[in-house]
Design a protein around this motif. Structure first.
Motif, PDB file in Angstrom:
ATOM      1  N   GLN A 253       0.737  -1.182  -0.011  1.00 52.68           N
ATOM      2  CA  GLN A 253      -0.055   0.154  -0.168  1.00 52.68           C
ATOM      3  C   GLN A 253       0.794   1.206  -0.190  1.00 52.68           C
ATOM      4  N   HIS A 270     -12.971  -5.151  -9.879  1.00 49.10           N
ATOM      5  CA  HIS A 270     -12.642  -4.914  -8.357  1.00 49.10           C
ATOM      6  C   HIS A 270     -12.804  -3.614  -7.932  1.00 49.10           C
ATOM      7  N   GLU A 271     -11.878  -3.132  -7.260  1.00 47.08           N
ATOM      8  CA  GLU A 271     -11.945  -1.735  -6.964  1.00 47.08           C
ATOM      9  C   GLU A 271     -11.835  -0.541  -7.862  1.00 47.08           C
ATOM     10  N   PHE A 272     -11.782  -0.969  -9.141  1.00 44.44           N
ATOM     11  CA  PHE A 272     -11.628  -0.030 -10.418  1.00 44.44           C
ATOM     12  C   PHE A 272     -12.527  -0.242 -11.443  1.00 44.44           C
ATOM     13  N   SER A 273     -13.950  -0.690 -10.966  1.00 46.57           N
ATOM     14  CA  SER A 273     -14.868  -1.031 -12.083  1.00 46.57           C
ATOM     15  C   SER A 273     -15.734   0.213 -12.512  1.00 46.57           C
ATOM     16  N   PRO A 343      -4.455  -0.807  -3.428  1.00 46.31           N
ATOM     17  CA  PRO A 343      -5.811  -0.362  -2.490  1.00 46.31           C
ATOM     18  C   PRO A 343      -5.586  -1.167  -1.106  1.00 46.31           C
ATOM     19  N   ALA A 346      -6.713  -5.215  -0.636  1.00 50.69           N
ATOM     20  CA  ALA A 346      -6.602  -5.377  -2.334  1.00 50.69           C
ATOM     21  C   ALA A 346      -7.275  -7.042  -2.667  1.00 50.69           C
ATOM     22  N   GLN A 347      -8.430  -6.871  -3.712  1.00 57.19           N
ATOM     23  CA  GLN A 347      -9.106  -7.958  -4.058  1.00 57.19           C
ATOM     24  C   GLN A 347      -8.189  -8.832  -5.105  1.00 57.19           C
ATOM     25  N   CYS A 351      -4.589  -5.476 -10.015  1.00 63.90           N
ATOM     26  CA  CYS A 351      -5.264  -4.078 -10.273  1.00 63.90           C
ATOM     27  C   CYS A 351      -4.423  -3.011  -9.275  1.00 63.90           C
ATOM     28  N   GLU A 353      -3.382   0.986  -8.226  1.00 67.89           N
ATOM     29  CA  GLU A 353      -3.609   2.631  -8.527  1.00 67.89           C
ATOM     30  C   GLU A 353      -2.270   3.215  -8.966  1.00 67.89           C
TER      31      GLU A 353
END
Length: 370
Positions: A253, A270-273, A343, A346-347, A351, A353
């Motif tokens: 992170q 995931h977090e960026f859909s 993130p 994270a999933q 992915c 950032e």
């Protein structure tokens, strides 16, 4: 006829004689005691006698082995001076004059390149690229520096040929000794040029290389004030603060500096859909063996700049004078130096950032390393 006095008896005469001798001894003892007391009194209160002219002072005799001074031990509570270890005399520190410092500073400055590109406070400086003929003497000079670097077999020997050796030495030791990595093998020389901004100049050579399937291999050389070329080692090896496998495994992170090849991606998950919020960018390692999908906000400066680099039109309301790279054709690949972070929770290990874009190249200048 008168009567004569009778003589004293014998016992009376003896007693008188004894008393007389006692009196004499008492008087003599008193005189002796008074004389002795007077001599001590004079020695005690008289000033010291100055030494005779030309007489040499005699050093005090050292005490006999094992002898101690009772008064010294009582008054200080310490061992006598002869029993205490004496500190060794310190060597006088060399005196460094102001002129010496000026000379040293000037010598150090000559090892550094000149111009705005090397000022840590500079940023967003326009660069120009001037092509060079392969027969240009500067090309041969740069090739010789690279040849000497490659021939060196230790990190210490290679440091003589690199830019900012004090800063990159820890990276080089980690790269070669801990990671077991090697240098990218250069093939045929394909092109050369000079990256220029004011007084700052970088000689750049372009090689064919199997280890750089997407972009080819660039060797960049900074020219110092003394006129010597030094290899930019981090750009040469596409140095990253973590290896790509470790970065994905750890899902860090914290922000990590990575060098990659960027291109457009259509993967939103995931977090960026949210495609309207994020721009998906495929980030591939320099050797082409690893990749992640990076996401950057479309309305950020970094997002708009990366979109232009990879040929994705993104509407924006920025002023016309905002320094941005030109919009490239769709499908363009671009080398980038970015800071990435996963993130929280994270999933996926794929992915990440994109926190910031440091440069649209792997070559960084001091003002871009923040």
């Amino acid at each position: 006829m008168s009567e004569l006095a009778a003589p004293p008896p014998p016992n009376t005469r003896k007693r008188r004689s004894r008393v007389q001798w006692q009196t004499i001894w008492a008087v003599m003892a008193g005189v002796l005691i008074a004389g002795t007391a007077g001599w001590y009194f004079v020695r005690l209160f008289s000033p010291p006698v100055p030494p005779k002219a030309g007489a040499k002072a005699q050093p005090p005799k050292p005490p006999a082995a094992g002898a101690t001074s009772g008064s010294t031990l009582l008054s200080t509570g310490m061992a006598p001076a002869s029993a205490q270890p004496q500190p060794a005399p310190r060597a006088a520190a060399p005196l460094q004059t102001a002129m010496q410092r000026v000379v040293q500073a000037a010598a150090l400055q000559r090892t550094q390149p000149a111009g705005l590109l090397y000022d840590p406070a500079s940023s967003n400086i326009a660069l120009s690229f001037l092509p060079l003929e392969l027969s240009d003497p500067q090309v041969a000079e740069a090739q010789k520096v690279l040849e000497d670097y490659v021939k060196a077999t230790t990190v210490e020997a290679r440091l003589q040929h690199v830019f900012l050796p004090g800063e990159v030495a820890p990276h080089m030791r980690e790269h070669y000794e801990k990671r077991g990595a090697t240098d990218p093998g250069q093939g045929e020389l394909r092109g050369a040029g000079i990256i220029k901004a004011g007084a700052s100049e970088v000689v750049s050579l372009q090689f064919a290389a199997a280890a750089r399937p997407d972009t080819g291999l660039r060797a960049n050389f900074h020219r110092t004030r003394a006129g010597r070329l030094r290899l930019d080692w981090e750009a040469w090896t596409a140095w990253c603060e973590m290896t790509w496998p470790d970065f994905k495994k750890e899902r860090s992170q914290r922000q990590v500096l990575m060098r990659a090849v960027a291109s457009e991606s259509s993967y939103y998950n995931h977090e960026f859909s949210e495609k309207w919020r994020w721009l998906a960018v495929r980030l591939r390692s320099a050797d082409g063996l690893h990749s992640v999908t990076g996401y950057v906000r479309r309305d950020s400066m970094a997002g708009i700049a990366i979109a232009n680099l990879i040929g994705v039109p993104v509407p924006n309301s920025l002023p016309a004078e905002t320094p941005l790279p030109p919009l490239n054709l769709p499908g363009t690949q671009s080398v980038v130096t970015v800071r990435l972070a996963f993130p929280p929770n994270a999933q996926s290990d794929h992915c990440v950032e994109i926190i910031s874009l440091l440069a649209d190249r792997w070559l960084l200048f001091p003002g871009e390393m923040k």
